[in-house]
Structure formats: C-alpha cells, structure tokens
Design a protein around this motif. Structure first.
Motif, PDB file in Angstrom:
ATOM      1  N   LEU A   1     -49.858  62.579  67.257  1.00 36.09           N
ATOM      2  CA  LEU A   1     -50.347  62.078  68.541  1.00 36.09           C
ATOM      3  C   LEU A   1     -51.862  61.898  68.528  1.00 36.09           C
ATOM      4  O   LEU A   1     -52.384  60.983  69.173  1.00 36.09           O
ATOM      5  N   ALA A   2     -52.569  62.743  67.794  1.00 35.52           N
ATOM      6  CA  ALA A   2     -54.021  62.560  67.644  1.00 35.52           C
ATOM      7  C   ALA A   2     -54.310  61.231  66.960  1.00 35.52           C
ATOM      8  O   ALA A   2     -55.212  60.488  67.367  1.00 35.52           O
ATOM      9  N   LEU A   3     -53.534  60.912  65.936  1.00 32.69           N
ATOM     10  CA  LEU A   3     -53.697  59.638  65.234  1.00 32.69           C
ATOM     11  C   LEU A   3     -53.416  58.464  66.172  1.00 32.69           C
ATOM     12  O   LEU A   3     -54.178  57.496  66.220  1.00 32.69           O
ATOM     13  N   ALA A   4     -52.354  58.567  66.947  1.00 32.64           N
ATOM     14  CA  ALA A   4     -52.007  57.498  67.891  1.00 32.64           C
ATOM     15  C   ALA A   4     -53.087  57.327  68.958  1.00 32.64           C
ATOM     16  O   ALA A   4     -53.364  56.205  69.400  1.00 32.64           O
ATOM     17  N   ALA A   5     -53.696  58.432  69.376  1.00 34.08           N
ATOM     18  CA  ALA A   5     -54.724  58.383  70.415  1.00 34.08           C
ATOM     19  C   ALA A   5     -56.080  57.970  69.862  1.00 34.08           C
ATOM     20  O   ALA A   5     -56.977  57.612  70.617  1.00 34.08           O
TER      21      ALA A   5
END
Length: 131
Positions: free
Chosen positions: A69-73
């Motif tokens: 999710l950090a990568l997506a954000a």
C-alpha cells in the motif's frame, strides 16, 4: 469507474463486514459524536491524496500489506503506516495480522460505493477546482 471491483468486495463475508461497521459506528456513538461530526471525520480522512490512493488500491477486494500500500500511495513506509493507522481508527479499513505482517482491506463494501460515487461527481467536472 471501479464497478468490477465492487463485486469482489461484495463477495466478502457480509456478516463479518456488517459487524465491523456496527462496532465502528458504535464506538463513534459512544464518544457522543453526531452523525454530522462522524461525516466530517470521514471526509477529513479522504482529504489526503495518499490515503485516497490507498483506498483505491483496495477497491479490488483484496487485502494488501503495508509495504504494498505504501508503494501504491507513493509514500515512504513510515508515512503509509501513519495513514493506515488513521484509516483503521476511522473505521474505513480492517487490519488482519498474518504472522509478522499485517494486511489491510476495506472495512465495508459501502466505502467502495462511496468512492465510486465521489469519483463520478469529480469526473463530471461540476465541482470547481480551487485556484
């Protein structure tokens, strides 16, 4: 916009999701917050583009790790962790511990409905962009 993702979310265990929704709303009511105040709290969670990107990633109904999710954000892991904590505390996400990792998913299917609705309003360009 994300209509295919709604089916994936709706296919989750509805009693479990309903229980999460009821317990989250109950905790907000215990704090004595009005319906309007709870809406303002949810709106404030959606006022950050990184948190919105996290929610959009979760529209497919799957659970993702904090690093995914950090990568997506597009944020650092520590920043994403702060955002995830706020989304969980606000009742928008549910966290599932699995061994050393924690996986996040939307806490209720209505969140996907709301994001689709809000996206449709923005896509129609009826809302003026502040200058």
């Amino acid at each position: 916009m994300h209509s295919g993702s709604l089916n994936a979310i709706r296919s989750t265990d509805q009693p479990r999701v309903r229980g999460l929704r009821e317990s989250g709303n109950a905790s907000l009511r215990k704090r004595g917050l009005s319906k309007e105040r709870r809406l303002v709290m949810v709106a404030s969670l959606l006022a950050d583009s990184s948190r919105v990107r996290i929610l959009y990633k979760l529209l497919d109904g799957n659970a993702y790790s904090a690093s995914e999710l950090a990568l997506a954000a597009g944020t650092a892991a520590s920043t994403a962790s702060t955002h995830l904590s706020k989304l969980v505390a606000g009742g928008l996400l549910h966290v599932e511990p699995r061994g050393r990792h924690r996986f996040y998913r939307l806490a209720q299917p209505e969140i996907a409905d709301f994001l689709d609705w809000a996206s449709a309003i923005v896509d129609e360009s009826r809302i003026p962009v502040p200058s």
